[in-house]
Design a protein around this motif. Structure first.
Motif, mmCIF file in Angstrom:
data_model
loop_
_atom_site.group_PDB
_atom_site.id
_atom_site.type_symbol
_atom_site.label_atom_id
_atom_site.label_comp_id
_atom_site.label_asym_id
_atom_site.label_seq_id
_atom_site.Cartn_x
_atom_site.Cartn_y
_atom_site.Cartn_z
ATOM 1 N N ALA A 1 -38.399 -2.539 14.663
ATOM 2 C CA ALA A 1 -38.778 -1.464 13.739
ATOM 3 C C ALA A 1 -37.801 -1.368 12.578
ATOM 4 C CB ALA A 1 -38.840 -0.137 14.493
ATOM 5 N N ALA A 2 -36.513 -1.569 12.868
ATOM 6 C CA ALA A 2 -35.494 -1.495 11.810
ATOM 7 C C ALA A 2 -35.739 -2.572 10.760
ATOM 8 C CB ALA A 2 -34.106 -1.632 12.408
ATOM 9 N N SER A 3 -36.214 -3.743 11.220
ATOM 10 C CA SER A 3 -36.481 -4.851 10.297
ATOM 11 C C SER A 3 -37.479 -4.439 9.220
ATOM 12 C CB SER A 3 -37.042 -6.055 11.049
ATOM 13 O OG SER A 3 -36.148 -6.419 12.066
ATOM 14 N N TYR A 4 -38.318 -3.459 9.600
ATOM 15 C CA TYR A 4 -39.353 -2.987 8.679
ATOM 16 C C TYR A 4 -38.749 -2.517 7.366
ATOM 17 C CZ TYR A 4 -43.645 -0.564 7.305
ATOM 18 O OH TYR A 4 -44.776 -0.153 6.654
ATOM 19 N N TYR A 5 -37.600 -1.838 7.454
ATOM 20 C CA TYR A 5 -36.985 -1.408 6.193
ATOM 21 C C TYR A 5 -35.741 -2.218 5.833
ATOM 22 C CZ TYR A 5 -34.561 1.639 9.553
ATOM 23 O OH TYR A 5 -33.894 2.118 10.632
ATOM 24 N N LEU A 6 -35.352 -3.165 6.684
ATOM 25 C CA LEU A 6 -34.219 -4.033 6.336
ATOM 26 C C LEU A 6 -34.686 -5.258 5.540
ATOM 27 C CD1 LEU A 6 -32.061 -3.998 9.592
ATOM 28 C CD2 LEU A 6 -31.796 -2.622 7.517
ATOM 29 N N ILE A 7 -35.852 -5.804 5.927
ATOM 30 C CA ILE A 7 -36.368 -7.001 5.246
ATOM 31 C C ILE A 7 -36.509 -6.780 3.729
ATOM 32 C CG2 ILE A 7 -38.385 -8.521 5.024
ATOM 33 C CD1 ILE A 7 -38.629 -8.324 8.123
ATOM 34 N N PRO A 8 -37.106 -5.639 3.315
ATOM 35 C CA PRO A 8 -37.211 -5.426 1.860
ATOM 36 C C PRO A 8 -35.858 -5.481 1.163
ATOM 37 C CG PRO A 8 -38.549 -3.842 3.021
ATOM 38 C CD PRO A 8 -37.774 -4.569 4.066
ATOM 39 N N ARG A 9 -34.821 -4.950 1.829
ATOM 40 C CA ARG A 9 -33.483 -4.986 1.222
ATOM 41 C C ARG A 9 -33.028 -6.435 1.026
ATOM 42 N NH1 ARG A 9 -33.204 0.001 3.937
ATOM 43 N NH2 ARG A 9 -31.984 1.573 2.811
ATOM 44 N N VAL A 10 -33.264 -7.264 2.030
ATOM 45 C CA VAL A 10 -32.887 -8.684 1.927
ATOM 46 C C VAL A 10 -33.656 -9.335 0.779
ATOM 47 C CG1 VAL A 10 -32.868 -10.916 3.102
ATOM 48 C CG2 VAL A 10 -32.354 -8.837 4.382
ATOM 49 N N VAL A 11 -34.954 -9.057 0.740
ATOM 50 C CA VAL A 11 -35.793 -9.666 -0.306
ATOM 51 C C VAL A 11 -35.305 -9.257 -1.690
ATOM 52 C CG1 VAL A 11 -38.116 -9.751 -1.297
ATOM 53 C CG2 VAL A 11 -37.812 -9.846 1.182
ATOM 54 N N MET A 12 -35.018 -7.958 -1.844
ATOM 55 C CA MET A 12 -34.565 -7.461 -3.156
ATOM 56 C C MET A 12 -33.265 -8.130 -3.580
ATOM 57 S SD MET A 12 -36.766 -5.394 -4.196
ATOM 58 C CE MET A 12 -38.268 -5.486 -3.266
ATOM 59 N N LEU A 13 -32.380 -8.375 -2.623
ATOM 60 C CA LEU A 13 -31.082 -8.978 -2.957
ATOM 61 C C LEU A 13 -31.200 -10.479 -3.236
ATOM 62 C CD1 LEU A 13 -28.778 -7.126 -0.422
ATOM 63 C CD2 LEU A 13 -28.442 -7.191 -2.891
ATOM 64 N N LEU A 14 -32.035 -11.160 -2.444
ATOM 65 C CA LEU A 14 -32.095 -12.626 -2.564
ATOM 66 C C LEU A 14 -33.040 -13.104 -3.666
ATOM 67 C CD1 LEU A 14 -32.041 -13.935 1.124
ATOM 68 C CD2 LEU A 14 -30.204 -13.988 -0.554
ATOM 69 N N LEU A 15 -34.050 -12.304 -3.959
ATOM 70 C CA LEU A 15 -35.069 -12.755 -4.914
ATOM 71 C C LEU A 15 -34.483 -13.187 -6.273
ATOM 72 C CD1 LEU A 15 -38.029 -13.340 -5.370
ATOM 73 C CD2 LEU A 15 -38.361 -10.979 -6.080
ATOM 74 N N PRO A 16 -33.595 -12.376 -6.873
ATOM 75 C CA PRO A 16 -33.043 -12.815 -8.174
ATOM 76 C C PRO A 16 -32.313 -14.157 -8.078
ATOM 77 C CG PRO A 16 -32.415 -10.543 -7.687
ATOM 78 C CD PRO A 16 -33.064 -11.068 -6.458
ATOM 79 N N VAL A 17 -31.649 -14.386 -6.950
ATOM 80 C CA VAL A 17 -30.922 -15.645 -6.781
ATOM 81 C C VAL A 17 -31.908 -16.816 -6.796
ATOM 82 C CG1 VAL A 17 -29.376 -16.977 -5.293
ATOM 83 C CG2 VAL A 17 -29.144 -14.496 -5.432
ATOM 84 N N PHE A 18 -33.007 -16.661 -6.066
ATOM 85 C CA PHE A 18 -34.009 -17.734 -6.016
ATOM 86 C C PHE A 18 -34.720 -17.897 -7.358
ATOM 87 C CE2 PHE A 18 -34.076 -16.948 -1.304
ATOM 88 C CZ PHE A 18 -33.568 -18.183 -0.969
#
Lengths: 352, 276
Positions: B145-162
């Motif tokens: 359940a925690a991943s539900y709101y943790l994944i977006p944080r990862v995506v937001m941080l990594l997306l600009p790098v990619f």
């Protein structure tokens, strides 16, 4: 084993991007060992596609690519052993200059000491002996391009492909890098294909120049031959400065142009044919010709002083002719010797 | 004069900082240190605390590793699609960040709880609803359940790098002789790693501190530190100094994890500046 005549040979290579007519059509071309061949043409003429085909990133739908005497079909890019220098340098930002250069050696399993020694050595040869520990971001554009060049040469590739390597550099540096590339290319005696849209770059660097239009190869010749004997109007226009007019054949040695009738050498064309009339600016001579042949009076509308010569616009009855001369005196009349006049097909890739 | 203006303009921000950050922090600290730090000893000597710490670390690690892997893949994919499609998808991916943890928990209960939609569907093909729903109300379920709101944080941080990654590097590496695997290992990972470590530490800190979703899902049945703190404050509510001490410990842990992430990222960048 005898060396094949061409390091890289394309035989009737065709490729079009899906759903379009854009690509390359029936290209047959060879690059000899140690030769620098420039491929030149306007944007979208297919020259970069040609490079991708040789590098193996694009598979031709027809024809063969032969590298080092072997058919390259089915050989992936990483096994083609071809060095490529890209327009945008494409250095790896997290590696230092020497690590970038040593990377292809690392992939080939060389130990760190030997690959470092080789990388530092070749960086010294491109004038970056003191910059080996720098990251790409700490180097200037010209220095980055030198690193890229060193990286493309360090693993002794069988050919070198240069994809507009100088277009991101400023003008002064570009001229300097031309000589640098040529020097390294000669030193390594490596077959090189240099893609460019800059005709001056092509003419000044290449052993031979290949001109592409609309995905087709229209002429392959030595630089001076391309300039002196372009096969059609587009090539004449693209390579060097040119006066080009549409003309009509009026006799075996006569052609009508928008500014008057010209006498030519015997041209063997039919009366009534439409042709492109080419006169290079240096073909325009000052004064009146012997017997008044092809002589015209008019006015100079622009005069550009360029040091050892001047480039001038000469207007004859509403038509402007471009001329070049080292004579800095008054210009009241010009004449065009018949030997300076070339008649070319108006368009297309027909042989002349 | 200019100095005076500076203070006038800075005053609202300073007031906000003092009243809503500094004072509560000082009060909690003072509370925790009443009795000369004996509250800390009480907390550190209880088995409940160490059990809670273990539970929190397991939860944070599981949730963070899972979220990082999924987030990495999602960000990589998003960087490869068209800009318009990416904007739309990023909007939906970012949505969970605006939800309260309670809503997330409620959504999970309605989906995967004993009478949940998915549980009922699975029951039709013979999966026992009780066994299945128990998964949700476990530390693993909590991590899920925690991943539900943790994944977006990862995506937001990594997306600009990619997105900013120069893909021509892949072509260059391939022409130099690199296989796909080597390209990922030698070219992609080293450039993404500092941000990935930062992202991991950030979400691990969030996972350790979060309690809303956990409380709604498992009540206080699973022993993790935030829930321990919750029960100390609300239910048994007798030892406030100990609760304050636990708050400070929890805060210190989260700060440490964030600091580790920042240090690793900074060191990596320094390493980049010199030869390895």
């Amino acid at each position: 084993m005898s060396e094949p005549e061409y390091t890289i040979a394309l035989e009737g290579v065709t490729f079009t991007y899906p759903g379009t007519d854009i690509g390359v059509h029936d290209v047959t071309l060879g690059i000899r060992p140690g030769e620098l061949l420039a491929v030149i043409g306007p944007s979208g003429c297919g020259k970069s596609t040609l490079l991708k085909i040789i590098a193996g990133f694009v598979q031709p739908s027809h024809g063969r690519v032969i590298i080092g005497g072997k058919d390259a079909a089915g050989i992936p890019p990483r096994q083609r052993n071809i060095g490529i220098v890209f327009q945008t340098y494409t250095l790896f930002p997290h590696m230092t200059a020497w690590e970038n250069v040593a990377y292809p050696l690392k992939l080939r399993g060389q130990d760190q000491a030997s690959r470092r020694a080789k990388a530092v050595d070749i960086l010294g040869r491109v004038g970056l002996g003191t910059q080996t520990e720098k990251l790409p971001a700490q180097l200037s554009g010209g220095q980055q391009q030198r690193v890229a060049l060193a990286r493309a040469l360090v693993f002794d590739p069988q050919a070198l492909l240069l994809d507009e390597p100088l277009s991101a550099l400023d003008a002064a540096l570009r001229v300097e890098m031309r000589d640098e590339i040529r020097r390294l290319q000669r030193m390594h005696h490596i077959a090189t294909m240099h893609i460019t849209h800059d005709q001056e770059e092509a003419l000044s660097m290449a052993d031979r120049v290949a001109v592409m239009q609309n995905g087709r190869l229209v002429q392959v010749d030595r630089p001076r031959d391309i300039y002196a004997r372009p096969v059609n109007r587009e090539v004449a226009d693209f390579i060097g400065q040119a006066n080009l007019w549409t003309g009509h054949i009026t006799g075996p040695t006569n052609v009508d142009t928008p500014f008057g009738a010209l006498t030519t050498l015997p041209h063997g064309r039919n009366t009534g044919d439409t042709v492109a009339v080419l006169v290079r600016p240096e073909g325009l001579l000052l004064g009146r010709g012997p017997g008044g042949v092809n002589s015209f009076t008019g006015t100079v509308t622009r005069d550009r002083f360029l040091g050892s010569f001047r480039r001038f616009d000469f207007e004859i009855g509403g038509v402007t002719l471009l001329g070049e001369t080292g004579d800095m005196g008054e210009i009241a009349a010009i004449y065009i010797p018949p030997t300076s006049i070339q008649l070319l097909p108006e368009t297309g890739s027909a042989q002349s | 004069m200019r100095r005076g203006l500076f203070f006038i303009l800075a005053a609202p921000g300073a007031a906000l900082f003092i009243f809503f950050f500094l004072i509560p922090l000082v009060v909690v600290s003072m509370d925790g240190f009443t009795g000369g730090g004996s509250a800390f000893l009480r907390v550190l000597r209880s088995d409940l605390f160490w059990g809670g710490l273990r539970g929190s670390l397991i939860l944070a690690t599981t949730a963070s590793v899972f979220s990082l892997i999924v987030g990495f893949a999602v960000a990589l994919h998003l960087s490869r699609i068209g800009e318009a499609a990416r904007t739309v998808l990023v909007f939906f991916i970012a949505l969970p960040l605006t939800f309260s943890g309670l809503i997330v928990a409620y959504g999970f209960i309605l989906s995967y709880g004993r009478a949940g939609f998915v549980t009922q569907m699975l029951a039709m093909v013979g999966v026992d609803p009780v066994t299945f729903s128990r998964l949700l109300f476990s530390p693993q379920g909590l991590a899920f359940a925690a991943s539900y709101y943790l994944i977006p944080r990862v995506v937001m941080l990594l997306l600009p790098v990619f997105v900013n990654f120069d893909k021509a590097q892949f072509i260059a590496a391939e022409s130099l002789g690199a296989t796909r695997g080597r390209i990922i290992r030698d070219i992609l990972i080293p450039q993404v790693l500092p941000t990935a470590v930062t992202a991991f530490c950030l979400i691990a800190a969030v996972a350790i501190g979060a309690y809303g979703t956990a409380l709604a899902l498992v009540g206080t049945q699973v022993n993790i530190l935030p829930l321990q703190l919750y029960s100390m404050i609300s239910e048994t509510g007798s030892d406030f100094p100990a609760a304050a001490a636990l708050s400070l410990l929890l805060m210190a842990m989260c700060s440490c994890i964030i600091a580790i992430g920042e240090i690793v990222a900074a060191r990596h960048e320094r390493q980049d500046a010199h030869a390895r």
